[in-house]
Design a protein around this motif. Structure first.
Motif, PDB file in Angstrom:
ATOM      1  N   GLY A 149       0.815  -1.203   0.000  1.00 18.35           N
ATOM      2  CA  GLY A 149       0.000   0.000   0.000  1.00 18.35           C
ATOM      3  C   GLY A 149       0.850   1.254   0.000  1.00 18.35           C
ATOM      4  N   ALA A 150       0.292   2.342  -0.481  1.00 22.19           N
ATOM      5  CA  ALA A 150       1.011   3.619  -0.526  1.00 22.19           C
ATOM      6  C   ALA A 150       0.000   4.749  -0.633  1.00 22.19           C
ATOM      7  CB  ALA A 150       1.984   3.656  -1.701  1.00 22.19           C
ATOM      8  N   ALA A 151       0.381   5.907  -0.105  1.00 24.48           N
ATOM      9  CA  ALA A 151      -0.464   7.094  -0.190  1.00 24.48           C
ATOM     10  C   ALA A 151       0.347   8.220  -0.819  1.00 24.48           C
ATOM     11  CB  ALA A 151      -0.952   7.508   1.190  1.00 24.48           C
ATOM     12  N   PHE A 152      -0.281   8.961  -1.742  1.00 28.79           N
ATOM     13  CA  PHE A 152       0.412  10.020  -2.453  1.00 28.79           C
ATOM     14  C   PHE A 152      -0.509  11.222  -2.626  1.00 28.79           C
ATOM     15  CE2 PHE A 152       1.563   5.869  -4.188  1.00 28.79           C
ATOM     16  CZ  PHE A 152       2.939   5.832  -4.006  1.00 28.79           C
ATOM     17  N   TYR A 153       0.079  12.395  -2.686  1.00 29.32           N
ATOM     18  CA  TYR A 153      -0.684  13.557  -3.107  1.00 29.32           C
ATOM     19  C   TYR A 153      -0.709  13.563  -4.629  1.00 29.32           C
ATOM     20  CZ  TYR A 153      -1.036  15.419   1.577  1.00 29.32           C
ATOM     21  OH  TYR A 153      -1.352  15.577   2.902  1.00 29.32           O
ATOM     22  N   ALA A 154      -1.876  13.811  -5.203  1.00 32.37           N
ATOM     23  CA  ALA A 154      -2.042  13.738  -6.649  1.00 32.37           C
ATOM     24  C   ALA A 154      -1.190  14.788  -7.354  1.00 32.37           C
ATOM     25  CB  ALA A 154      -3.513  13.927  -7.013  1.00 32.37           C
ATOM     26  N   SER A 155      -0.505  14.363  -8.407  1.00 36.14           N
ATOM     27  CA  SER A 155       0.273  15.282  -9.230  1.00 36.14           C
ATOM     28  C   SER A 155      -0.687  16.108 -10.084  1.00 36.14           C
ATOM     29  CB  SER A 155       1.221  14.496 -10.136  1.00 36.14           C
ATOM     30  OG  SER A 155       0.472  13.690 -11.048  1.00 36.14           O
ATOM     31  N   ASP A 156      -0.168  17.114 -10.758  1.00 36.94           N
ATOM     32  CA  ASP A 156      -1.004  17.936 -11.635  1.00 36.94           C
ATOM     33  C   ASP A 156      -1.664  17.084 -12.714  1.00 36.94           C
ATOM     34  OD1 ASP A 156      -0.357  20.173 -10.191  1.00 36.94           O
ATOM     35  OD2 ASP A 156       1.215  20.846 -11.558  1.00 36.94           O
ATOM     36  N   THR A 157      -0.909  16.124 -13.237  1.00 32.54           N
ATOM     37  CA  THR A 157      -1.466  15.229 -14.266  1.00 32.54           C
ATOM     38  C   THR A 157      -2.635  14.430 -13.722  1.00 32.54           C
ATOM     39  OG1 THR A 157       0.699  15.018 -15.353  1.00 32.54           O
ATOM     40  CG2 THR A 157      -0.946  13.319 -15.841  1.00 32.54           C
ATOM     41  N   MET A 158      -2.464  13.879 -12.506  1.00 31.01           N
ATOM     42  CA  MET A 158      -3.534  13.091 -11.915  1.00 31.01           C
ATOM     43  C   MET A 158      -4.741  13.956 -11.558  1.00 31.01           C
ATOM     44  SD  MET A 158      -2.680   9.977 -12.058  1.00 31.01           S
ATOM     45  CE  MET A 158      -3.936   9.262 -11.029  1.00 31.01           C
ATOM     46  N   LEU A 159      -4.485  15.171 -11.077  1.00 28.21           N
ATOM     47  CA  LEU A 159      -5.601  16.062 -10.752  1.00 28.21           C
ATOM     48  C   LEU A 159      -6.436  16.352 -11.999  1.00 28.21           C
ATOM     49  CD1 LEU A 159      -3.939  18.639  -8.318  1.00 28.21           C
ATOM     50  CD2 LEU A 159      -5.650  16.904  -7.752  1.00 28.21           C
ATOM     51  N   ARG A 160      -5.766  16.557 -13.125  1.00 33.68           N
ATOM     52  CA  ARG A 160      -6.501  16.801 -14.375  1.00 33.68           C
ATOM     53  C   ARG A 160      -7.344  15.587 -14.751  1.00 33.68           C
ATOM     54  NH1 ARG A 160      -1.702  19.673 -15.787  1.00 33.68           N
ATOM     55  NH2 ARG A 160      -0.803  17.809 -16.744  1.00 33.68           N
ATOM     56  N   LEU A 161      -6.795  14.396 -14.554  1.00 33.42           N
ATOM     57  CA  LEU A 161      -7.545  13.173 -14.873  1.00 33.42           C
ATOM     58  C   LEU A 161      -8.778  13.025 -13.983  1.00 33.42           C
ATOM     59  CD1 LEU A 161      -4.660  10.593 -15.451  1.00 33.42           C
ATOM     60  CD2 LEU A 161      -6.362  11.308 -17.130  1.00 33.42           C
ATOM     61  N   ILE A 165     -12.751  13.146 -14.973  1.00 38.33           N
ATOM     62  CA  ILE A 165     -13.703  12.094 -14.615  1.00 38.33           C
ATOM     63  C   ILE A 165     -14.965  12.706 -14.008  1.00 38.33           C
ATOM     64  CG2 ILE A 165     -14.090  10.315 -12.837  1.00 38.33           C
ATOM     65  CD1 ILE A 165     -11.504   9.043 -13.603  1.00 38.33           C
ATOM     66  N   THR A 166     -14.790  13.722 -13.155  1.00 37.44           N
ATOM     67  CA  THR A 166     -15.937  14.392 -12.550  1.00 37.44           C
ATOM     68  C   THR A 166     -16.842  14.999 -13.622  1.00 37.44           C
ATOM     69  OG1 THR A 166     -14.682  14.916 -10.544  1.00 37.44           O
ATOM     70  CG2 THR A 166     -16.652  16.219 -10.961  1.00 37.44           C
ATOM     71  N   GLU A 167     -16.253  15.671 -14.586  1.00 40.14           N
ATOM     72  CA  GLU A 167     -17.029  16.272 -15.683  1.00 40.14           C
ATOM     73  C   GLU A 167     -17.712  15.197 -16.517  1.00 40.14           C
ATOM     74  OE1 GLU A 167     -14.243  18.565 -17.873  1.00 40.14           O
ATOM     75  OE2 GLU A 167     -13.777  19.931 -16.213  1.00 40.14           O
ATOM     76  N   THR A 168     -16.977  14.141 -16.817  1.00 35.84           N
ATOM     77  CA  THR A 168     -17.498  13.069 -17.671  1.00 35.84           C
ATOM     78  C   THR A 168     -18.622  12.311 -16.982  1.00 35.84           C
ATOM     79  OG1 THR A 168     -15.297  12.839 -18.649  1.00 35.84           O
ATOM     80  CG2 THR A 168     -16.857  11.074 -19.064  1.00 35.84           C
ATOM     81  N   MET A 169     -18.477  12.080 -15.672  1.00 37.86           N
ATOM     82  CA  MET A 169     -19.519  11.363 -14.927  1.00 37.86           C
ATOM     83  C   MET A 169     -20.800  12.185 -14.885  1.00 37.86           C
ATOM     84  SD  MET A 169     -19.261   9.424 -11.256  1.00 37.86           S
ATOM     85  CE  MET A 169     -18.351   8.042 -11.933  1.00 37.86           C
TER      86      MET A 169
END
Length: 311
Positions: A149-161, A165-169
């Protein structure tokens, strides 16, 4: 929605009979709304909108072999990873693991919005295998890489993804959601984050101390209970208690208590005819002017203006 209906709808979704579902469930201390997308056999996306403190974890209904990705958009989530350890996911943080949480999920602020991607290899079909192969995604290699397991703060790339997803959903575009989820899996495989967050864990005893302190502090908002006194009552150092509290509630004690007091004041302004002076005292402010200034800093308007707006 009743528990049986919720379970039935969830089962239909897991079997692929429904591609996109919105499910609501009443909980003992609130409710939750789940929006889920059937990506591929054995791969599912879920958006959780939680308005409660606790949500049971259906660990028994999940296969032992899995890969689970969590992303927190708003709020804060606590879950037990073993008998003596608790993990915390905060704003813009992602958690990836090969184990389901135990017992329940706990939301200190009674509010949480986040996503989950479930990957269940036991449910894979030939269709799943071909899709993953097409995008060169190796789930077993990912499970080995993130076994602990691992925990990370989302990178700019991941935040955009995630934002996409929020918009698409919201648009109900299932095809695009499938593509977005595969892109996230591909990203986790090819670009393993280099700066894992390894400070978001507390023992069970430390977590319980923070929750006992919170109960003592909010029991009577008309008084300001010194943190030093609370720490002495609980048999822990003031420094340690402050650290545990911030882990569990995502804010230092003074910030947290200010928010609790302002929300309590807002409720009294909107729902009662009590005078401003009485409300100030009920929230622990002897000086009405000081209370009004703090309220305005928090809500951007004077207490009386808030009362008029909300009535």
């Amino acid at each position: 929605m009743k528990k049986d209906d919720f379970a039935k709808s969830t089962q239909e979704f897991m079997e692929g009979r429904r591609e996109l579902v919105v499910l609501s469930q009443e909980l003992p201390d609130g409710y939750m709304e789940l929006t889920a997308c059937y990506v591929l056999p054995g791969i599912f996306l879920a958006c959780n909108d939680i308005h409660a403190r606790t949500v049971p974890c259906n660990k028994e209904s999940m296969p032992e072999e899995l890969l689970l990705i969590n992303y927190c958009m708003q709020g804060r989530c606590e879950f037990k990873v073993d008998e003596d350890s608790y993990n915390y996911v905060d704003n813009n943080m992602m958690n990836i693991t090969t184990q389901m949480a135990q017992d329940y999920f706990y939301y200190p602020s009674s509010y949480y919005v986040g996503y989950e991607i479930y990957v269940l290899p036991v449910m894979f079909t030939e269709e799943t295998g071909k899709a993953l192969e097409l995008f060169d995604i190796e789930i077993e290699a990912m499970r080995r890489a993130y076994e602990r397991g691992a925990a990370f703060y989302a990178s700019d790339t991941m935040l955009r993804l995630w934002n996409h997803i929020t918009e698409t959903m919201s648009a109900g575009n299932v095809g695009q959601l499938r593509l977005d989820v595969l892109q996230i899996l591909k990203y986790f495989q090819d670009y393993q984050p280099l700066t894992p967050v390894n400070i978001m864990y507390l023992s069970k005893a430390q977590t319980m101390l923070a929750k006992r302190a919170q109960a003592m502090l909010v029991e009577d908002l008309s008084r300001h209970l010194p943190v030093k006194l609370v720490a002495e009552e609980l048999g822990v150092s003031e420094t340690s208690l402050k650290r545990y509290f911030r882990f569990v509630y995502g804010a230092n004690i003074s910030t947290y208590m200010n928010e609790v007091r302002m929300k309590y004041a807002a409720g009294l302004l909107a729902e009662t005819g009590s005078g401003i002076s009485d409300i100030a005292k009920a929230c622990g402010y002897v000086n009405q002017g000081r209370f009004a200034r703090v309220f305005r800093e928090y809500y951007g308007m004077k207490p009386l203006d808030y009362r008029r707006m909300n009535r």
